[in-house]
Design a protein around this motif. Structure first.
Motif, PDB file in Angstrom:
ATOM      1  N   GLN A   1       0.846  -1.186   0.000  1.00  0.00           N
ATOM      2  CA  GLN A   1       0.000   0.000   0.000  1.00  0.00           C
ATOM      3  C   GLN A   1       0.887   1.243   0.000  1.00  0.00           C
ATOM      4  O   GLN A   1       1.740   1.417   0.855  1.00  0.00           O
ATOM      5  N   VAL A   2       0.647   2.089  -0.975  1.00  0.00           N
ATOM      6  CA  VAL A   2       1.451   3.299  -1.114  1.00  0.00           C
ATOM      7  C   VAL A   2       0.933   4.385  -0.177  1.00  0.00           C
ATOM      8  O   VAL A   2      -0.267   4.642  -0.113  1.00  0.00           O
ATOM      9  N   GLN A   3       1.859   4.994   0.531  1.00  0.00           N
ATOM     10  CA  GLN A   3       1.506   6.119   1.395  1.00  0.00           C
ATOM     11  C   GLN A   3       2.502   7.248   1.176  1.00  0.00           C
ATOM     12  O   GLN A   3       3.716   7.011   1.102  1.00  0.00           O
ATOM     13  N   LEU A   4       1.969   8.446   1.071  1.00  0.00           N
ATOM     14  CA  LEU A   4       2.794   9.650   0.979  1.00  0.00           C
ATOM     15  C   LEU A   4       2.457  10.528   2.170  1.00  0.00           C
ATOM     16  O   LEU A   4       1.277  10.808   2.418  1.00  0.00           O
ATOM     17  N   GLY A  26       5.978   2.039   0.555  1.00  0.00           N
ATOM     18  CA  GLY A  26       5.293   1.146  -0.363  1.00  0.00           C
ATOM     19  C   GLY A  26       5.408   1.578  -1.812  1.00  0.00           C
ATOM     20  O   GLY A  26       4.635   1.135  -2.666  1.00  0.00           O
ATOM     21  N   TYR A  27       6.376   2.399  -2.102  1.00  0.00           N
ATOM     22  CA  TYR A  27       6.509   2.985  -3.439  1.00  0.00           C
ATOM     23  C   TYR A  27       7.982   3.032  -3.806  1.00  0.00           C
ATOM     24  O   TYR A  27       8.813   3.439  -2.995  1.00  0.00           O
ATOM     25  N   SER A 104       5.140  12.710 -21.398  1.00  0.00           N
ATOM     26  CA  SER A 104       4.511  14.008 -21.599  1.00  0.00           C
ATOM     27  C   SER A 104       4.704  14.803 -20.318  1.00  0.00           C
ATOM     28  O   SER A 104       5.328  14.334 -19.364  1.00  0.00           O
ATOM     29  N   SER A 105       4.140  15.991 -20.308  1.00  0.00           N
ATOM     30  CA  SER A 105       4.267  16.839 -19.130  1.00  0.00           C
ATOM     31  C   SER A 105       3.679  16.170 -17.895  1.00  0.00           C
ATOM     32  O   SER A 105       2.661  15.473 -17.984  1.00  0.00           O
ATOM     33  N   CYS A 106       4.298  16.408 -16.772  1.00  0.00           N
ATOM     34  CA  CYS A 106       3.821  15.842 -15.510  1.00  0.00           C
ATOM     35  C   CYS A 106       3.079  16.878 -14.669  1.00  0.00           C
ATOM     36  O   CYS A 106       2.874  16.659 -13.474  1.00  0.00           O
ATOM     37  N   THR A 107       2.672  17.965 -15.281  1.00  0.00           N
ATOM     38  CA  THR A 107       2.050  19.026 -14.497  1.00  0.00           C
ATOM     39  C   THR A 107       0.541  18.867 -14.331  1.00  0.00           C
ATOM     40  O   THR A 107      -0.078  19.628 -13.589  1.00  0.00           O
ATOM     41  N   TYR A 108      -0.041  17.909 -15.016  1.00  0.00           N
ATOM     42  CA  TYR A 108      -1.490  17.703 -14.905  1.00  0.00           C
ATOM     43  C   TYR A 108      -1.800  16.831 -13.708  1.00  0.00           C
ATOM     44  O   TYR A 108      -1.381  15.676 -13.629  1.00  0.00           O
ATOM     45  N   SER A 109      -2.578  17.342 -12.780  1.00  0.00           N
ATOM     46  CA  SER A 109      -2.829  16.623 -11.535  1.00  0.00           C
ATOM     47  C   SER A 109      -3.583  15.316 -11.752  1.00  0.00           C
ATOM     48  O   SER A 109      -3.435  14.374 -10.968  1.00  0.00           O
ATOM     49  N   GLY A 110      -4.370  15.244 -12.830  1.00  0.00           N
ATOM     50  CA  GLY A 110      -5.142  14.043 -13.099  1.00  0.00           C
ATOM     51  C   GLY A 110      -4.312  12.817 -13.432  1.00  0.00           C
ATOM     52  O   GLY A 110      -4.840  11.695 -13.448  1.00  0.00           O
ATOM     53  N   LEU A 111      -3.015  13.010 -13.702  1.00  0.00           N
ATOM     54  CA  LEU A 111      -2.150  11.873 -14.017  1.00  0.00           C
ATOM     55  C   LEU A 111      -1.798  11.041 -12.796  1.00  0.00           C
ATOM     56  O   LEU A 111      -1.463   9.868 -12.911  1.00  0.00           O
ATOM     57  N   TYR A 112      -1.877  11.645 -11.649  1.00  0.00           N
ATOM     58  CA  TYR A 112      -1.282  11.059 -10.450  1.00  0.00           C
ATOM     59  C   TYR A 112      -2.210  10.084  -9.752  1.00  0.00           C
ATOM     60  O   TYR A 112      -3.392  10.340  -9.561  1.00  0.00           O
ATOM     61  N   ASP A 113      -1.606   8.959  -9.347  1.00  0.00           N
ATOM     62  CA  ASP A 113      -2.367   7.913  -8.669  1.00  0.00           C
ATOM     63  C   ASP A 113      -2.346   8.059  -7.153  1.00  0.00           C
ATOM     64  O   ASP A 113      -3.257   7.598  -6.469  1.00  0.00           O
ATOM     65  N   TYR A 114      -1.303   8.654  -6.640  1.00  0.00           N
ATOM     66  CA  TYR A 114      -1.127   8.685  -5.191  1.00  0.00           C
ATOM     67  C   TYR A 114      -0.922  10.121  -4.708  1.00  0.00           C
ATOM     68  O   TYR A 114      -0.176  10.890  -5.318  1.00  0.00           O
ATOM     69  N   TRP A 115      -1.590  10.408  -3.597  1.00  0.00           N
ATOM     70  CA  TRP A 115      -1.534  11.749  -3.014  1.00  0.00           C
ATOM     71  C   TRP A 115      -1.345  11.656  -1.507  1.00  0.00           C
ATOM     72  O   TRP A 115      -1.889  10.766  -0.855  1.00  0.00           O
ATOM     73  N   GLY A 116      -0.604  12.598  -0.978  1.00  0.00           N
ATOM     74  CA  GLY A 116      -0.538  12.739   0.462  1.00  0.00           C
ATOM     75  C   GLY A 116      -1.745  13.505   0.970  1.00  0.00           C
ATOM     76  O   GLY A 116      -2.574  13.973   0.178  1.00  0.00           O
ATOM     77  N   GLN A 117      -1.835  13.641   2.268  1.00  0.00           N
ATOM     78  CA  GLN A 117      -2.974  14.333   2.861  1.00  0.00           C
ATOM     79  C   GLN A 117      -2.791  15.848   2.868  1.00  0.00           C
ATOM     80  O   GLN A 117      -3.749  16.579   3.131  1.00  0.00           O
ATOM     81  N   GLY A 118      -1.599  16.290   2.608  1.00  0.00           N
ATOM     82  CA  GLY A 118      -1.356  17.718   2.504  1.00  0.00           C
ATOM     83  C   GLY A 118      -0.791  18.328   3.772  1.00  0.00           C
ATOM     84  O   GLY A 118      -0.983  17.811   4.881  1.00  0.00           O
ATOM     85  N   THR A 119      -0.099  19.430   3.583  1.00  0.00           N
ATOM     86  CA  THR A 119       0.429  20.206   4.701  1.00  0.00           C
ATOM     87  C   THR A 119       0.160  21.678   4.411  1.00  0.00           C
ATOM     88  O   THR A 119       0.382  22.155   3.296  1.00  0.00           O
ATOM     89  N   GLN A 120      -0.328  22.376   5.400  1.00  0.00           N
ATOM     90  CA  GLN A 120      -0.753  23.763   5.210  1.00  0.00           C
ATOM     91  C   GLN A 120       0.432  24.721   5.305  1.00  0.00           C
ATOM     92  O   GLN A 120       1.246  24.629   6.229  1.00  0.00           O
TER      93      GLN A 120
END
Length: 125
Positions: A1-4, A26-27, A104-120
């Motif tokens: 299981q991948v976790q970021l 896991g990545y 191709s460009s990696c700037t499109y967010s829709g390409l990504y399979d895994y995301w972290g929960q974010g930091t403010q």
């Protein structure tokens, strides 16, 4: 299981610095798109800094010269050094990783399979 897992966000005054880190588990770092995105309230998620299959790094125009992306394959971590922060940099920052080699460009967010929960990140004037 991948976790970021992101860390390093916080509140700073204009002109200050922060360093964000993203630990991946896991990545396996390969020639996949990886990067940092951010989303401010009421705005779309945007690419801040991304790395593509040949190691080229693309920065958003708004952060060029101020932010530096780095990747440590041995430690499975991404980092984003942010200097001379501005109030308009205030946002939730996300680490993201893909699982397919893209030519191709990696700037499109829709390409990504895994995301972290974010930091403010909050920058006050």
């Amino acid at each position: 299981q991948v976790q970021l897992q992101e860390s390093g966000g916080g509140s700073v005054q204009q002109g200050g610095s922060l360093r964000l880190s993203c630990a991946a588990s896991g990545y396996t770092f390969r020639r996949y798109c990886m990067g940092w995105f951010r989303q401010a309230p009421g705005k779309e998620r945007e690419a801040v800094a991304t790395i593509d299959n040949d190691g080229s790094i693309t920065y958003a125009d708004s952060v060029k010269g101020r932010f530096t992306f780095s990747q440590d394959n041995a430690k499975n971590t991404l980092s984003l050094q942010m200097n001379n922060l501005k109030p308009e940099d205030t946002a939730m920052y996300y680490c993201a990783a893909d699982s397919v080699v893209r030519y191709s460009s990696c700037t499109y967010s829709g390409l990504y399979d895994y995301w972290g929960q974010g930091t403010q990140v909050t920058v006050s004037s």
